[in-house]
Scaffold this active site. Structure first.
Site, PDB file in Angstrom:
ATOM      1  N   GLU A   1     -14.214  -4.911   1.844  1.00 47.65           N
ATOM      2  CA  GLU A   1     -14.465  -4.416   3.614  1.00 47.65           C
ATOM      3  C   GLU A   1     -15.148  -3.108   3.438  1.00 47.65           C
ATOM      4  O   GLU A   1     -15.506  -2.299   2.557  1.00 47.65           O
ATOM      5  CB  GLU A   1     -12.526  -3.660   3.804  1.00 47.65           C
ATOM      6  CG  GLU A   1     -11.164  -4.285   3.481  1.00 47.65           C
ATOM      7  CD  GLU A   1     -10.322  -4.102   3.973  1.00 47.65           C
ATOM      8  OE1 GLU A   1     -10.067  -2.742   4.611  1.00 47.65           O
ATOM      9  OE2 GLU A   1      -9.807  -4.685   3.801  1.00 47.65           O
TER      10      GLU A   1
ATOM     11  N   HIS B   1       0.868  -1.528  -0.435  1.00 44.26           N
ATOM     12  CA  HIS B   1      -0.009  -0.323   0.314  1.00 44.26           C
ATOM     13  C   HIS B   1       0.773   1.194  -0.348  1.00 44.26           C
ATOM     14  O   HIS B   1       0.517   2.339  -0.737  1.00 44.26           O
ATOM     15  CB  HIS B   1      -0.706  -0.288   0.891  1.00 44.26           C
ATOM     16  CG  HIS B   1      -2.076   0.835   1.222  1.00 44.26           C
ATOM     17  ND1 HIS B   1      -3.160   0.569   1.843  1.00 44.26           N
ATOM     18  CD2 HIS B   1      -2.902   2.035   0.403  1.00 44.26           C
ATOM     19  CE1 HIS B   1      -4.025   1.736   1.363  1.00 44.26           C
ATOM     20  NE2 HIS B   1      -3.523   2.732   0.146  1.00 44.26           N
TER      21      HIS B   1
ATOM     22  N   GLU C   1      -4.809  -4.800  -1.419  1.00 42.07           N
ATOM     23  CA  GLU C   1      -3.861  -3.008  -2.092  1.00 42.07           C
ATOM     24  C   GLU C   1      -2.954  -3.159  -2.816  1.00 42.07           C
ATOM     25  O   GLU C   1      -1.518  -2.486  -2.128  1.00 42.07           O
ATOM     26  CB  GLU C   1      -4.216  -2.452  -0.666  1.00 42.07           C
ATOM     27  CG  GLU C   1      -5.725  -2.297  -0.066  1.00 42.07           C
ATOM     28  CD  GLU C   1      -5.019  -1.268   1.502  1.00 42.07           C
ATOM     29  OE1 GLU C   1      -6.584  -0.457   1.302  1.00 42.07           O
ATOM     30  OE2 GLU C   1      -5.125  -0.719   2.397  1.00 42.07           O
TER      31      GLU C   1
ATOM     32  N   PHE D   1      -4.993   4.195  14.524  1.00 41.01           N
ATOM     33  CA  PHE D   1      -5.936   4.009  13.470  1.00 41.01           C
ATOM     34  C   PHE D   1      -6.164   2.187  13.805  1.00 41.01           C
ATOM     35  O   PHE D   1      -6.552   1.443  12.624  1.00 41.01           O
ATOM     36  CB  PHE D   1      -5.237   3.787  12.307  1.00 41.01           C
ATOM     37  CG  PHE D   1      -6.670   4.295  11.123  1.00 41.01           C
ATOM     38  CD1 PHE D   1      -7.105   5.449  11.315  1.00 41.01           C
ATOM     39  CD2 PHE D   1      -6.458   2.908   9.492  1.00 41.01           C
ATOM     40  CE1 PHE D   1      -8.074   5.556  10.044  1.00 41.01           C
ATOM     41  CE2 PHE D   1      -7.256   3.970   8.871  1.00 41.01           C
ATOM     42  CZ  PHE D   1      -8.833   4.544   8.803  1.00 41.01           C
TER      43      PHE D   1
END
Length: 1467
Positions: A643, A514, A558, A726
């Site tokens: 997701e 990512h 990703e 996060f």
């Protein structure tokens, strides 16, 4: 590759070579047990460690941490004999992660989301590279001599070498899959052996492992030895089944069983003893049925009890042992067969194929996970009689007995997957017919899935089996039926649990890039990394191919989309066409950049034919309408969100909208996977705040240093790089206690619906009615609800008490029976308790007409009646005291009225409340907006207060009227300016017609460069486009006078050229190579020195356009597909991180339709009006409307602003003097930020200081003026309150509030009451509950009568924020704790009841919103009062994602006029 016996040469550096994925590693395969008997293999299916030929090496190893691999290698530690503490060695547990076992600071854990924890320089890693060395001795079990011994590592992060008795055995990467080495030659079967391992924290493999997770290191999965026979060893095996279904008449037989299944078994057999003997291979299938899960001794963590602060279950679940019930002896097999494998050359594996047919096999599904056990064995001539188990079912024995050499076992589940009625064919979703619906066993499925990281709050990656059982049980109890192993293969035992419990598994390859530069998909197109990509998917498939729960292989997460993914997909389809293939970046249909130089538009590329790397549209975080739009582009493919519903803290609002979509009959939007399952907190001690609110430390007292345990997140370990909290985005706490949002998933995914008629049907007989109940079966593989569920009904009175109930008996499916009915006779009786509650709640009862006593004294107005005294401050027009007066005893405070301060303002016991402590979603989408307007905290005031009073005629009630205004506190002019600028950009963004869906900008940079270049080529004849560089050069030569006008007259095609130039800056070499074949090289090269002139004007236009692709009107060629953009990865020049977040939030508001374009003033306002520019802030940086005056030959620097104008005007910070310029700066120098050009020579030092002081004064004055201007532009809140104290002592309050339309959306509209914390410690309410609920997350919270302690209303999210609301409340009563024998009678203390005419939301905590601005709940204080919020309106919490304005429009509160009322009564 050949084995090297000594040390790996440091100049080879395998850990920095992507071409080397391993050395001397055995081929991938399922986990082998090498059981000596078939009965043992059957009895321990899924548990190879139970074999006598398997020996665990788990436990304490000697460990030493080095600073780099080179430092460790120079010591040759694998040959040393002294591994004592004197040599800095220490014991370390395996499995385990060293960061969580060593002293704090030795090598901290690192959490990152997108960014890499190390510099992005693949394949090179930092020289400072922590390296952990492990050593232990082992003696193998007796009887292993002559066998082939394999050393198995279940998982090691990130790369490692292994030695046995000083001899190098091999090397491996991929931290999430096993590595096995044949150590037969090096291992002594008698005496002690030394096993040594060197684990390198950072390797080139780490560049493929950029998952949103903690970065930890070590041997974190089990290590064991397994001894295979030298003759007839099973080295690999697999099974596949061709299942023929019954006709789909939805009968019980067709739903639960198939007509027949043909099972094909492949088995690799290898001999190394040179015996030359034939080997007989046998396969037998045994019927097991639904296999119970293991149990957890003494564990309560799987309970689905409510998740308030007082719930139990603290501590890691790893303490609970897993207990398996012993399996009974094997029954007769339902099918079996044998085959003879002829002798093969020594060491050469021979593949044999076995096949048999099973009649009427029972089908596997999540609702009925029916299983079989397959036992494979090899045998040769001998004297043992143990071979009878598993012999051919066509014979009862054999004339010559065979000796079992090896037995293996696995579970088998029969299921059939189709898309659009066709079998999974591996064509990438390019089917021409069918409805595109994914079906399992003939039935359309709806996926209620969870993304599950392997995480333990103590062990990190080392997840115990107890935790795995806990996860699976909890998922099933909350109606989940699927799990995605995000983002890597999980422990193999977890798959066995999923097969037994009935959970679909999306098995994901350990690849995520990512944060890769220059774009995430860079390595995915790199030929040097192709082998690593293939290695990871091949080893995953070969390990997990026998698990029936696995329905899809995922190519990773990703990582862009490139040729390496196509190679992965091609290989997977070549070995397994029975399962789906999924990969999110491939679902948008953007192929790789073409090399033919054609001018196909980006829109046509997006709408191109499906790509081969996915069978399912599996996007992430699309809104509901975006799901519909994307599905419309692929009518023959199902859509399952990989997701969605980002569960970060108090989140998952709007979930019901998704499930309305998922449950649509015949629809192709078929579910999704919540992100994610568990908060990734790690236990760590922090200073206790005294409130005792923490979930992690609940019930624990601080230690002698005042420290308590908390769940830490990024930044708590002083790590060098982090993405902070996060990682705290799970649906459960780290100890697997459910978040309140988990109940929403459970409710929305429940396998039935129940509804009643809106109006009862009158029947004969007075007061008798019939209420029809309608039940709908939503099970997908269960024909009758009665087979699994028990139904009943309850009838509640208006007070919340049960007045009738009955159990129902259903014998048939609901669709085939008349709807059951519930008789309702009379009105019911709720008893004395209900009557009391009704009196408390609605204010009924005898009215007292005694006049209220009123008086003014000492600047206060006092009113007293019915044992209640109310006091107002006549100057501030605020209620300051409410007391219960009881004869001669001291008055008891009903409202907390001590002079406690918050910041500089006294706390009023009753005050208007418009703000809330931000949730995690608020921080991503709204907090900066509130901060810009100064509405994120308590408002200033009251101002302009007035108070008047009178006594009402008739009953003598006291009537008090108050009026005042409130003002925003500390608005941010800079943010307001940015908000306005974004609005201006939004109005211009439609000129940029590109669609940037998901990560397309990054993932397909190569393709976009081509598309942009082709577009530039196509418009080359246009004079406007062809002369852009020339106009810019002319403008620069003229001193910049023509730049602005030239830019303002740019054609709509110029942004495409500018996009090419932007990409040129990012990928200069590649862009130039692409430009040359298109004859753009002269234009591009000639424009290089002009790039900055163009970029300064357009960079933010393009950045915002990229962030908000949908600000552009949908391109006709994209069929209206709406984009969903990765907001978190964009940086903006000239803005701080806070301001960048703010711009993203405002931009997202436009994208979601929450804010109008300035020209179309409609929708929801999320910004504030324009104010005079504050030139103390360089608003021109990156957001200016005109390019700066810069000579073509100068270096690029950030522009600054002048302080001599009322508006921000960019000036040159790096311009060289020219004939037309009045600047006399020395050649080669540049102006510093905040400086201005001047027409005179450089001033002296003293003059400069004086000038700076003057500028500072001017700036301060301007800041004050701008703050005043902002306050004036925003306007004030006007508030009127009417109080009526009647003779019974009931205080009625009516509010009239007007909020100016210039304000941003409001978090809440209501009042806050401060109650004394003691003795009113408990609360009872009639409303939604029992758990926390909000307007956009309340489907799972039925209206009822509930009771709780005030403490348990607080929800201890790991990062504190707004929590604990209960919506649709009719009345709420605060009262003392229930009396007990130990505490005595507490009934003498008064209770305070609050009732409303219209339902409201309430929350109550011993905290203020401002208190919640801490990192952890354990740090919260305990206030001496309870702050009660009574919310007439409360904003939703959102949850579609956590980084944009995700609250749906219907759950936002717009500024306007509000009226609401409530009544306080002492009982």
């Amino acid at each position: 590759m050949s084995r090297r016996k000594g040390s790996p040469a440091t100049d080879i550096r395998d850990w920095e070579n992507p071409l080397v994925t391993g050395r001397n590693r055995l081929p991938p395969r399922p986990i082998l047990g090498s059981f000596p008997l078939q009965g043992l293999a059957y009895g321990h299916v899924g548990a190879p460690e139970a074999s006598p030929y398997t020996q665990s090496l788990d436990g304490d190893w000697n460990f030493k941490l080095f600073g780099s691999p080179e430092e460790a290698l120079t010591t040759q530690f694998w040959r040393q004999s002294d591994h004592s503490p004197a040599e800095q060695w220490r014991p370390l547990a395996v499995p385990g992660c060293w960061q969580l076992q060593l002293e704090p600071g030795a090598d901290p854990p690192i959490y990152t989301n997108i960014q890499y924890p190390i510099p992005v320089t693949p394949p090179r890693v930092p020289e400072r590279n922590p390296t952990g060395c492990y050593v232990r001795t082992v003696e193998v079990a007796q009887g292993w001599a002559g066998r082939r011994i394999v050393l198995h590592f279940g998982g090691v992060d990130s790369a490692f070498y292994v030695w046995v008795n000083g001899q190098l055995q091999g090397f491996s990467k991929d931290s999430r899959l096993p590595a096995e080495f044949d150590v037969t030659e090096a291992l002594n079967t008698t005496g002690a052996n030394t096993v040594a391992v060197m684990v390198v924290r950072w390797s080139d493999g780490a560049f493929l492992e950029d998952q949103d997770h903690w970065h930890l290191s070590g041997i974190y999965r089990s290590v064991h030895l397994v001894a295979l026979p030298s003759n007839g060893a099973i080295t690999d095996y697999s099974w596949q089944a061709d299942v023929q279904l019954h006709p789909q008449d939805r009968s019980a037989e067709s739903v639960t069983a198939a007509a027949a299944a043909t099972v094909t078994v492949l088995c690799d057999v290898q001999s190394t003893d040179n015996s030359g003997a034939d080997v007989e291979v046998a396969a037998s299938l045994f019927e097991d049925g639904v296999v119970p899960l293991p149990t957890l001794a003494g564990s309560s963590g799987t309970s689905d009890s409510t998740s308030g602060g007082g719930s139990s279950g603290g501590g890691s679940s790893s303490a609970a042992p897993v207990m398996e019930a012993p399996r009974p002896p094997p029954p007769s097999p339902v099918a079996s067969t044998t085959i003879t494998a002829a002798a093969a050359a020594s060491g050469v594996a021979q593949r044999v194929t076995l096949q048999f047919v099973v009649s009427l096999p029972q089908l596997w599904s999540p609702e009925r996970p029916y299983l079989y056990t397959l036992v494979l064995s090899t045998s040769s001539s001998g004297s043992s009689s143990s071979a009878q188990l598993g012999r051919s079912n066509s014979s009862s024995g054999s004339s010559s007995e065979l000796q079992v050499l090896q037995s293996e076992s696995c579970r088998v589940g029969f299921r059939v997957m189709t898309i659009g009625g066709a079998a999974i064919s591996g064509n990438g979703g390019s089917r021409d017919g069918g409805d595109g619906v994914l079906r399992v066993n003939g039935a359309r499925i709806v996926v209620n899935g969870a993304n599950r990281h392997e995480h333990d709050d103590v062990g990190g990656y080392a997840v115990t089996r107890a935790t795995m059982v806990q996860d699976v049980l909890l998922m099933k109890r909350f109606n989940f039926n699927a799990v995605r192993t995000s983002h890597y293969p999980n422990d193999p035992w977890f798959y066995d649990l999923c097969s037994r419990a009935g959970l679909y598994v999306i098995d994901e390859t350990n690849i995520e890039t990512h944060g890769m530069q220059p774009y995430p998909g860079y390595l995915s197109d790199h030929p040097d990394w192709k082998g690593a990509y293939l290695d990871r998917v091949q080893r995953m498939v070969q390990r997990d191919k026998n698990h029936p729960c696995v329905i899809a292989w995922s190519l990773g997460n990703e990582s862009g989309y490139g040729t390496n993914h196509d190679a992965m997909a091609e290989w997977v389809r070549s070995v397994d066409t029975s399962r789906l293939l999924m990969y999110e970046p491939a679902c948008y249909g953007i192929p790789k950049a073409r090399n033919d130089g054609t001018t196909a538009s980006v829109g046509s590329i997006i709408a191109a034919a499906p790509v081969p790397a996915t069978d399912v549209l599996c996007p992430m975080y699309l809104r509901v309408n975006e799901c519909r739009d994307l599905a419309a582009t692929r009518p023959h493919a199902p859509l399952i969100l990989c997701e969605y519903s980002h569960a970060m803290g108090n989140s998952c609002g709007g979930l019901d909208k998704y499930w309305e979509l998922f449950w649509e009959p015949g629809g192709r939007c078929q579910g999704g996977f919540v992100w994610d399952w568990v908060d990734q907190g790690i236990r760590k001690k922090v200073n206790a705040g005294g409130g005792g609110y923490g979930k992690c430390s609940h019930g624990l007292t601080p230690d002698s240093n005042g420290m308590v345990e908390t769940w830490a997140y990024g930044g708590d370990f002083n790590e060098p790089v982090t993405d902070y909290d996060f990682c705290i985005n799970g649906a459960t706490w780290p100890d697997r206690t459910p978040h309140p949002a988990l109940y929403e998933f459970k409710h929305l995914a429940k396998p039935f619906t129940a509804s009643t008629a809106a109006v009862p049907i009158p029947l004969s007989g007075a007061g008798t009615h019939r209420i029809p109940l309608k039940l709908v079966n939503r099970y997908q593989h269960t024909p009758s609800l009665a087979a699994t569920l028990t139904f009943g009904w309850e009838l509640l009175s208006s007070t919340g008490h049960v007045v009738g109930s009955e159990q129902l008996s259903l014998s048939l499916a609901p669709a085939n029976t008349p709807p059951p009915t519930a008789p309702l006779t009379g009105t019911g009786s709720s008893g004395s308790n209900a009557s009391a509650a009704a009196t408390a709640g609605n204010g009924s009862g005898s009215e007292v007409t005694k006049p209220v006593l009123m008086r003014e004294e000492g600047g206060q107005l006092v009113a007293e009646a019915g044992g209640v005294r109310a006091v107002w401050n006549t100057a501030t027009a605020q209620l300051v005291t409410l007391q219960h007066v009881t004869g001669s005893s001291a008055p008891q405070d009903l409202l907390y009225s001590e002079a406690e301060h918050c910041d500089t303002s006294p706390l009023a016991p009753l005050s208007l409340q418009l703000h809330r402590a931000p949730t995690s979603n608020d921080r991503g989408g709204y907090l900066a907006l509130w901060a810009a307007a100064g509405t994120s905290g308590p408002l200033d005031g009251p101002y302009d207060s007035t108070l008047s009073w009178s006594q009402r005629e008739g009953d003598g009630a006291a009537v008090v009227k108050t009026a005042y205004t409130l003002r925003p506190h500390g608005g941010n002019v800079r943010l307001c300016e940015l908000a306005v600028k974004v609005g201006e950009l939004a109005s211009r963004a439609p000129t940029v017609r590109q669609q940037f869906h998901g990560e397309r900008v990054h993932n397909q940079a190569n393709g976009y460069v081509r598309a942009a270049a082709a577009a530039v080529t196509a418009m080359a004849p246009s004079p406007a486009a062809a002369t852009v560089p020339a106009r810019a050069a002319a403008a620069a030569a003229a001193g910049g006078g023509g730049s602005a006008s030239a830019a303002s007259s740019s054609s709509s095609g110029e942004p495409l050229l500018l996009l090419l130039l932007l990409l040129l800056l990012l990928h200069a070499r590649r862009a130039l190579l692409l430009a040359r074949p298109l004859s753009l090289a002269p234009v591009v090269v000639g424009a290089l020195h002009q790039v900055r002139l163009l970029i300064l004007e357009y960079v933010q236009h393009l950045a915002v356009a990229q962030l908000l692709g949908v600000l552009a009107q949908p391109h006709p060629e994209t069929d209206g597909v709406v984009s969903s953009v990765a907001l978190a990865s964009m940086e903006m020049a000239g803005l701080t991180s806070e301001e960048t977040t703010f711009v993203r939030a405002v931009a997202a508001a436009y994208r979601l339709g929450h804010a109008p374009l300035p020209a179309a003033q409609q929708g929801v306002r999320l910004w504030v009006p324009s104010v005079p520019s504050c030139t103390t802030h360089p608003i021109g940086e990156g957001m200016s409307a005109a390019p700066e005056d810069t000579s073509p030959a100068t270096e690029a620097h950030e522009p600054t602003t002048t302080s001599s104008s009322s508006s921000a005007q960019p000036i040159s910070s790096s311009a060289q003097p020219s004939s037309s310029s009045s600047s006399t700066q020395p050649s080669g120098s540049s102006a510093q930020p905040g400086s201005t050009t001047t027409s005179s020579a450089q001033p002296s030092s003293s003059g400069s200081n004086a000038q700076q002081q003057q500028q500072q004064q001017q700036q301060q004055q301007l800041e004050a003026q701008n703050a005043d201007a902002l306050l004036h532009a925003l306007g004030e809140v006007s508030c009127e309150a009417l109080y009526v104290l009647d003779g019974s002592g009931a205080l009625s309050v009516e509010y009239s509030v007007s909020v100016p339309p210039t304000w941003p959306v409001l978090a809440r509209v209501g009042v806050r009451l401060l109650l004394p914390a003691e003795p009113l410690t408990h609360v009872q309410w009639l409303g939604r509950g029992p758990h926390e609920n909000y307007p956009d997350r309340l489907a799972s919270a039925p209206v009822g009568l509930y009771e709780s302690s005030v403490r348990d209303l607080f929800v201890p999210y790991i990062r504190p924020g707004e929590c604990g609301a209960r919506c649709y409340t009719s009345w709420v009563t605060f009262k003392p704790a229930p009396a007990s024998a130990a505490d005595g009678d507490s009934s003498s203390a008064p209770s305070l009841s609050i009732a409303v005419a219209e339902p409201f939301a309430f929350s109550a905590h011993r905290l203020l919103p401002e208190d919640l601005d801490v990192k952890h709940p354990e740090e919260l204080p305990a206030r001496p009062f309870t702050a009660v919020n009574l919310d007439h309106s409360i904003m939703g919490i959102g949850g579609d994602d956590s980084w944009s304005a995700s609250v749906h429009a219907e759950h936002l509160i717009l500024p306007g006029h509000f009226r609401f009322a409530f009544k306080l009564r002492v009982i």
